[in-house]
Design an enzyme around this catalytic site. Structure first.
Site: not given
Ligand code: SAM
Length: 500
Positions: A345, A393
């Protein structure tokens, strides 16, 4: 893994004749009613046949038959399913559904059959209501649903729910003294909210809680959910038209409705705006937790259903890209005891992760956190699985392709790329509640990020556009889960690989 092949309905003809189009339109008109069928598996009649099914004449003679209208058919269905649901609640000592302040915040967990009855009631009541309101009224008042958001926004922002006692009503005049909201606006906001069972007025001029307003007083993640939706998404939604008129390609992260609404066009993406505003960022985090911790989004679906046995046997590696604080990998590591995990991350997310990542030593020693920007080339070479959950998405197609391309230099033959996201089905084939939710999420992605939810074909195309050497294996979904697992395998020397 339980593989539920996503049912693909009719394929549209490339050159339909007028008759075919007529038939298609009629079919679609029926589908609002038939959407339920995909979920509840009504008998084998078509909806039209159901609507026109016959009943015996009142005298019992079978000679004379009457058509049952859609109206009556729906009403009967609602009555029958409500009786089944009530019987289940009584048999299991569960409380009757209520709007009352003490009612449970969530409908109780039900058996599969009782849940089916519940969903039938949800969908059939909507259908019946729409039917009896009629098309013009549906459009006229449907477009006013933004006012429901407005009243919730003000209630939530001013913390009005916390000002109302939980155990008794409060005079409106007294409530007015506790808030900076002016008396006229307080009264009208409350009374509009009441039309949605948020607060009630048991006697004129006295305000009391309902179960929904009580939750707004007590439930932090729900407050975050309302705040994020009404103060971030709602203004963004209102600016989408302006954004897409000015930038019709609608792919940029800095030319979205959100950017127009908050005056950041061509300056910074939404994530950067939130990065500078800890209060807003925390609210979005809470809102996401409130959604993704809910029914149909549990991580356990993936953990239970995705088969990593082959990789675990050889103590292989899974890389969770954009994996936040590693909660998926720690759960996977509890199940698969040999393999290793790398959670990637952004640096500040990695820095804020709990250390050790798990209290369970055998888990913590196999889950590594790594700062990595997924718009750069993948640094972990030759892993067995590269995993994206709730990542694709967030991006329009050019960005999503880039994310996949960034993996290519790291991939070994047979490496799996696994995406865990919504996968849109053909309109009308999803159960109507799930369809509404997923298509609403698709709209939210447009408002905030010019991003989108995708169909299986669109995922296939993403992989193809990133590199022809990805062999697309398809999408699958485990029962009860709204998220799909979409998978491709890296095959540098293409051979036929069977689809899932
Ligand atoms: C919607 S969250 C998904 C988190 C997690 N995968 C899950 O299933 O809940 C998106 C994650 O992507 C991370 N992210 C955003 N931009 C990134 C970047 N350029 N590189 C790496 N991670 C990024 C965010 O910090 C966040 O943790």
């Amino acid at each position: 893994m339980t593989k539920l092949r996503i049912p693909w309905g009719r394929k549209s003809s490339t050159d339909p004749s007028t008759n075919e189009l007529d038939a298609e339109v009629k079919k679609q008109n029926r589908q609002s009613f038939s959407g339920l069928r995909s979920l509840i598996n009504w008998d084998t009649e078509t909806p039209m046949e159901q609507n026109q099914s016959t009943t015996s004449a009142p005298n019992g003679s079978n000679n004379k038959v009457q058509e049952v209208s859609q109206l009556i058919s729906l009403a009967k269905k609602i009555g029958a399913e409500a009786e089944k649901l009530e019987a289940y609640l009584k048999d299991n000592g569960l409380p009757d559904p209520s709007f009352g302040v003490d009612a449970p915040g969530d409908f109780p967990k039900l058996s599969e059959e009782a849940q089916r009855s519940r969903l039938e009631i949800v969908h059939a009541t909507k259908e019946l209501g729409d039917l009896v309101r009629g098309p013009r009224e549906n459009v006229r008042w449907g477009v006013w649903s933004f006012l429901d958001t407005l009243s919730l926004q003000v209630v939530n922002n001013y913390g009005i729910a916390k000002l109302v006692p939980l155990d008794k009503s409060i005079a409106l005049a007294e409530l007015q003294t506790k808030t900076t909201l002016d008396p006229v606006n307080l009264a009208r906001i409350l009374r509009h909210s009441m039309t949605n069972h948020v607060f009630c007025e048991p006697t004129p001029g006295f305000i009391a809680h309902t179960a929904s307003s009580r939750l707004l007083a007590q439930d932090g993640p729900l407050q975050d959910w309302v705040g994020f939706n009404s103060e971030d998404i709602f203004p963004a939604a209102a600016s989408v038209l302006s954004a897409i008129k000015t930038h019709p390609e609608a792919t940029s992260l800095t030319r979205t409705g959100f950017n127009v609404a908050f005056d950041t066009v061509d300056k910074e993406p939404m994530f950067a705006t939130f990065g500078k505003d800890p209060v807003r960022a925390k609210r979005m985090g809470g809102a996401m937790a409130s959604l993704t911790g809910g029914e149909g989004y549990e991580v356990q679906h993936f953990v239970d259903s995705y088969d990593l046995s082959e990789i675990d046997q050889k103590a292989g590696v899974l890389v969770d890209i954009g994996g936040s604080h590693g909660f998926v990998c720690t759960d996977l590591a509890k199940k698969w005891k040999n393999m290793k995990f790398v959670v990637q991350d952004l640096a500040k997310t990695v820095d804020s992760a709990p250390k050790p990542i798990s209290d369970d030593e055998s888990v913590a020693e196999r889950v590594e956190l790594q700062a990595h920007d997924f718009f750069q080339e993948q640094p972990v070479k030759n892993a067995d699985v590269y995993f994206f959950r709730w990542i694709m998405h967030n991006y329009s197609t050019p960005y999503a392709i880039k994310l996949l391309k960034n993996l290519v230099p790291a991939l070994k033959p047979g490496a799996r790329v696994v995406i865990n996201d919504h996968c849109l089905q053909e309109p009308g084939t999803e159960n109507p509640w799930d369809e509404k939710l997923m298509r609403s999420m698709d709209m939210v992605m447009l408002c905030l990020l010019n991003a989108q939810e995708r169909t299986e074909d669109e995922f296939r195309e993403l992989f193809r556009a990133a590199d022809e050497r990805f062999v697309f294996k398809g999408a699958s979904r485990s029962p009860g889960c709204r998220m799909s697992v979409i998978e491709a395998v890296w095959n540098p020397e293409p051979v036929e690989v069977e689809e899932m």
